[in-house]
Write a protein that holds these residues in place. Structure first.
Motif, PDB file in Angstrom:
ATOM      1  N   ILE A  72       2.929  -5.486 -21.214  1.00 37.35           N
ATOM      2  CA  ILE A  72       2.062  -5.651 -22.383  1.00 37.35           C
ATOM      3  C   ILE A  72       1.051  -6.775 -22.132  1.00 37.35           C
ATOM      4  O   ILE A  72      -0.134  -6.649 -22.435  1.00 37.35           O
ATOM      5  CB  ILE A  72       2.888  -5.936 -23.648  1.00 37.35           C
ATOM      6  N   ALA A  73       1.545  -7.870 -21.559  1.00 34.86           N
ATOM      7  CA  ALA A  73       0.656  -8.998 -21.251  1.00 34.86           C
ATOM      8  C   ALA A  73      -0.445  -8.576 -20.283  1.00 34.86           C
ATOM      9  O   ALA A  73      -1.613  -8.961 -20.443  1.00 34.86           O
ATOM     10  CB  ALA A  73       1.466 -10.157 -20.660  1.00 34.86           C
ATOM     11  N   CYS A  74      -0.084  -7.776 -19.287  1.00 36.19           N
ATOM     12  CA  CYS A  74      -1.051  -7.350 -18.268  1.00 36.19           C
ATOM     13  C   CYS A  74      -2.131  -6.452 -18.854  1.00 36.19           C
ATOM     14  O   CYS A  74      -3.320  -6.646 -18.583  1.00 36.19           O
ATOM     15  CB  CYS A  74      -0.332  -6.641 -17.126  1.00 36.19           C
ATOM     16  N   ILE A  75      -1.733  -5.453 -19.641  1.00 37.54           N
ATOM     17  CA  ILE A  75      -2.742  -4.533 -20.178  1.00 37.54           C
ATOM     18  C   ILE A  75      -3.589  -5.223 -21.243  1.00 37.54           C
ATOM     19  O   ILE A  75      -4.780  -4.928 -21.386  1.00 37.54           O
ATOM     20  CB  ILE A  75      -2.117  -3.226 -20.716  1.00 37.54           C
ATOM     21  N   TRP A  76      -2.992  -6.182 -21.984  1.00 37.96           N
ATOM     22  CA  TRP A  76      -3.759  -6.937 -22.979  1.00 37.96           C
ATOM     23  C   TRP A  76      -4.825  -7.793 -22.287  1.00 37.96           C
ATOM     24  O   TRP A  76      -5.990  -7.806 -22.679  1.00 37.96           O
ATOM     25  CB  TRP A  76      -2.820  -7.819 -23.804  1.00 37.96           C
ATOM     26  N   THR A  77      -4.415  -8.487 -21.247  1.00 37.83           N
ATOM     27  CA  THR A  77      -5.347  -9.334 -20.495  1.00 37.83           C
ATOM     28  C   THR A  77      -6.437  -8.498 -19.847  1.00 37.83           C
ATOM     29  O   THR A  77      -7.620  -8.872 -19.875  1.00 37.83           O
ATOM     30  CB  THR A  77      -4.584 -10.131 -19.415  1.00 37.83           C
ATOM     31  N   ALA A  78      -6.061  -7.360 -19.277  1.00 36.15           N
ATOM     32  CA  ALA A  78      -7.042  -6.481 -18.629  1.00 36.15           C
ATOM     33  C   ALA A  78      -8.055  -5.978 -19.635  1.00 36.15           C
ATOM     34  O   ALA A  78      -9.260  -5.907 -19.340  1.00 36.15           O
ATOM     35  CB  ALA A  78      -6.322  -5.312 -17.952  1.00 36.15           C
ATOM     36  N   PHE A  79      -7.604  -5.616 -20.832  1.00 36.84           N
ATOM     37  CA  PHE A  79      -8.533  -5.132 -21.864  1.00 36.84           C
ATOM     38  C   PHE A  79      -9.513  -6.225 -22.264  1.00 36.84           C
ATOM     39  O   PHE A  79     -10.724  -5.977 -22.374  1.00 36.84           O
ATOM     40  CB  PHE A  79      -7.763  -4.651 -23.100  1.00 36.84           C
ATOM     41  N   LYS A 123     -13.778 -11.117  -6.677  1.00 35.07           N
ATOM     42  CA  LYS A 123     -12.698 -11.914  -6.079  1.00 35.07           C
ATOM     43  C   LYS A 123     -11.643 -12.273  -7.119  1.00 35.07           C
ATOM     44  O   LYS A 123     -10.436 -12.187  -6.863  1.00 35.07           O
ATOM     45  CB  LYS A 123     -13.259 -13.199  -5.461  1.00 35.07           C
ATOM     46  N   VAL A 124     -12.108 -12.675  -8.306  1.00 38.70           N
ATOM     47  CA  VAL A 124     -11.174 -12.995  -9.390  1.00 38.70           C
ATOM     48  C   VAL A 124     -10.343 -11.765  -9.730  1.00 38.70           C
ATOM     49  O   VAL A 124      -9.127 -11.851  -9.942  1.00 38.70           O
ATOM     50  CB  VAL A 124     -11.947 -13.494 -10.638  1.00 38.70           C
ATOM     51  N   GLY A 125     -11.001 -10.593  -9.765  1.00 38.34           N
ATOM     52  CA  GLY A 125     -10.306  -9.357 -10.082  1.00 38.34           C
ATOM     53  C   GLY A 125      -9.258  -8.982  -9.045  1.00 38.34           C
ATOM     54  O   GLY A 125      -8.191  -8.458  -9.396  1.00 38.34           O
ATOM     55  N   LEU A 126      -9.538  -9.258  -7.776  1.00 40.74           N
ATOM     56  CA  LEU A 126      -8.566  -8.951  -6.726  1.00 40.74           C
ATOM     57  C   LEU A 126      -7.266  -9.727  -6.937  1.00 40.74           C
ATOM     58  O   LEU A 126      -6.166  -9.175  -6.798  1.00 40.74           O
ATOM     59  CB  LEU A 126      -9.156  -9.278  -5.349  1.00 40.74           C
ATOM     60  N   GLY A 140      -1.656  -9.437  -9.070  1.00 39.03           N
ATOM     61  CA  GLY A 140      -0.632 -10.042  -9.925  1.00 39.03           C
ATOM     62  C   GLY A 140      -0.102  -9.066 -10.954  1.00 39.03           C
ATOM     63  O   GLY A 140       1.115  -9.022 -11.228  1.00 39.03           O
ATOM     64  N   PHE A 141      -1.005  -8.267 -11.535  1.00 40.40           N
ATOM     65  CA  PHE A 141      -0.580  -7.277 -12.529  1.00 40.40           C
ATOM     66  C   PHE A 141       0.386  -6.253 -11.913  1.00 40.40           C
ATOM     67  O   PHE A 141       1.367  -5.861 -12.537  1.00 40.40           O
ATOM     68  CB  PHE A 141      -1.799  -6.538 -13.100  1.00 40.40           C
ATOM     69  N   ILE A 142       0.074  -5.818 -10.694  1.00 38.26           N
ATOM     70  CA  ILE A 142       0.955  -4.856 -10.013  1.00 38.26           C
ATOM     71  C   ILE A 142       2.341  -5.463  -9.822  1.00 38.26           C
ATOM     72  O   ILE A 142       3.365  -4.822 -10.076  1.00 38.26           O
ATOM     73  CB  ILE A 142       0.360  -4.446  -8.647  1.00 38.26           C
ATOM     74  N   ALA A 143       2.364  -6.717  -9.380  1.00 39.41           N
ATOM     75  CA  ALA A 143       3.645  -7.380  -9.095  1.00 39.41           C
ATOM     76  C   ALA A 143       4.478  -7.584 -10.356  1.00 39.41           C
ATOM     77  O   ALA A 143       5.713  -7.679 -10.273  1.00 39.41           O
ATOM     78  CB  ALA A 143       3.389  -8.724  -8.420  1.00 39.41           C
ATOM     79  N   PHE A 147      -2.957  -0.139 -12.249  1.00 39.98           N
ATOM     80  CA  PHE A 147      -3.416  -1.394 -11.657  1.00 39.98           C
ATOM     81  C   PHE A 147      -3.663  -1.257 -10.153  1.00 39.98           C
ATOM     82  O   PHE A 147      -4.538  -1.933  -9.604  1.00 39.98           O
ATOM     83  CB  PHE A 147      -2.422  -2.513 -11.951  1.00 39.98           C
ATOM     84  N   ARG A 148      -2.926  -0.387  -9.513  1.00 38.86           N
ATOM     85  CA  ARG A 148      -3.179  -0.149  -8.085  1.00 38.86           C
ATOM     86  C   ARG A 148      -4.556   0.489  -7.889  1.00 38.86           C
ATOM     87  O   ARG A 148      -5.295   0.123  -6.966  1.00 38.86           O
ATOM     88  CB  ARG A 148      -2.082   0.742  -7.501  1.00 38.86           C
ATOM     89  N   GLU A 149      -4.901   1.411  -8.788  1.00 41.74           N
ATOM     90  CA  GLU A 149      -6.240   2.018  -8.730  1.00 41.74           C
ATOM     91  C   GLU A 149      -7.311   0.968  -9.014  1.00 41.74           C
ATOM     92  O   GLU A 149      -8.356   0.934  -8.361  1.00 41.74           O
ATOM     93  CB  GLU A 149      -6.342   3.161  -9.742  1.00 41.74           C
TER      94      GLU A 149
END
Length: 339
Positions: free
Chosen positions: A13-20, A103-106, A111-114, A125-127
């Motif tokens: 949830i934290a990952c998808i919230w941050t990504a959005f 670079k920031v996105g990489l 981190g999101f994948i992990a 997140f792999r895509e």
């Protein structure tokens, strides 16, 4: 229950919230860039990046809806962007900005994948990691062709392998002997942190220039000065080792004071860069083997943390700091039930 229908974990949830949040901000900024970019090669990079953010928002919105989780407010063209504002940045700045944010996105996507367990979340997140890798590759190619890609310093190739034979190798302080030369790992982190602070300083100045709020202006200018100071410290470490840091081109901002971005978006962006900077310093401290470098990274991290905290206070005062999803306060609920 199939793997893709299991509940999302707190980390997911934290990952998808941050990504959005990040993609909604990026889409706004890139949409503004598209209104003003003139160079066709750079326009293709801006358009590609904009399309990625737009696609990501669509996919994440669908995911939030499917899981029954409230969609973050994030940032929108209606509230956070004035696309009719005059040009604020040169085309070369736009290119350098996108290359830096890739670079920031990489780092973010890896981190999101992990942190993700569910197969569909890992796949998303792999895509994203692959797309961001392609973006970094393509923007680097264009930056190289335009002569604005700043390479790390060169050194003479080593002629043999060696092992550390003395504890003094780890020491950066000695009144009796000269500091040992920097190794390539230490040089690479010093260089990277110089580059990130240079672009952070320019962004902060541009945000100060367009903000009508005096408190935000002062905070942004303070951020720019902190970045400049850190650049000087890292540059000195290289020069003291007889390494001339590569200098970036004068990628300038215009003299426009008409705001294309809301103060809410600008504050969020600088908070994002501050968080990334603290992470970069922590990585650099862990990788560096000279104690003076480690201490520098640690004390400068504290300075950035205090700066970010002061920025968060401003955002809270203006009701701009969106709260990430969290757990319920069980004690508070119990007290409410009792009353």
């Amino acid at each position: 229950m199939t793997e893709n229908h299991k509940m999302l974990t707190s980390a997911e949830i934290a990952c998808i919230w941050t990504a959005f949040m990040n993609d909604s901000m990026s889409k706004c900024i890139l949409g503004y860039f598209l209104k003003h970019v003139e160079d066709e090669e750079i326009r293709s990079i801006v358009q590609y990046t904009y399309d990625l953010s737009a696609t990501h928002i669509e996919k994440l919105t669908s995911l939030f809806q499917k899981e029954g989780i409230p969609l973050p407010t994030g940032f929108t063209n209606e509230k956070d962007i004035n696309n009719n504002a005059p040009r604020l940045y040169t085309d070369l700045f736009m290119l350098t900005y996108i290359n830096h944010m890739a670079k920031v996105g990489l780092f973010a996507y890896s981190g999101f994948i992990a942190m993700s367990a569910r197969k569909d979340i890992r796949a998303y997140f792999r895509e994203g990691l692959q797309e961001t890798s392609n973006l970094y590759d393509e923007s680097s190619d264009v930056a190289l062709s335009k002569g604005v890609f700043v390479r790390a310093p060169y050194i003479a190739y080593p002629s043999k392998t060696d092992f550390v034979d003395n504890k003094k190798y780890l020491s950066g302080f000695s009144i009796f002997s000269k500091q040992r030369p920097l190794n390539t790992i230490e040089i690479s982190h010093l260089f990277m942190n110089i580059q990130t602070n240079v672009i952070g300083s320019k962004l902060a100045i541009s945000f100060a220039q367009i903000s009508p709020d005096e408190k935000i202006q002062k905070w942004m200018i303070r951020g720019s000065e902190i970045s400049k100071k850190h650049v000087q410290i890292f540059t000195k470490a290289l020069i003291n080792n007889n390494i001339q840091p590569p200098i970036s081109s004068d990628i300038s901002i215009s003299d426009s004071t008409i705001a294309p971005f809301s103060d809410k978006l600008a504050m969020f962006h600088m908070s994002l860069l501050s968080t990334a900077g603290i992470g970069n310093y922590a990585t650099a401290a862990a990788a560096s083997q000279r104690s003076d470098l480690v201490l520098n990274y640690e004390r400068l991290s504290l300075e950035i943390a205090q700066y970010a905290k002061d920025g968060a206070d401003i955002m809270i005062q203006n009701n701009w700091l969106e709260q990430p999803p969290g757990t319920l306060d069980k004690e508070k609920l119990s007290r409410m039930k009792e009353t």
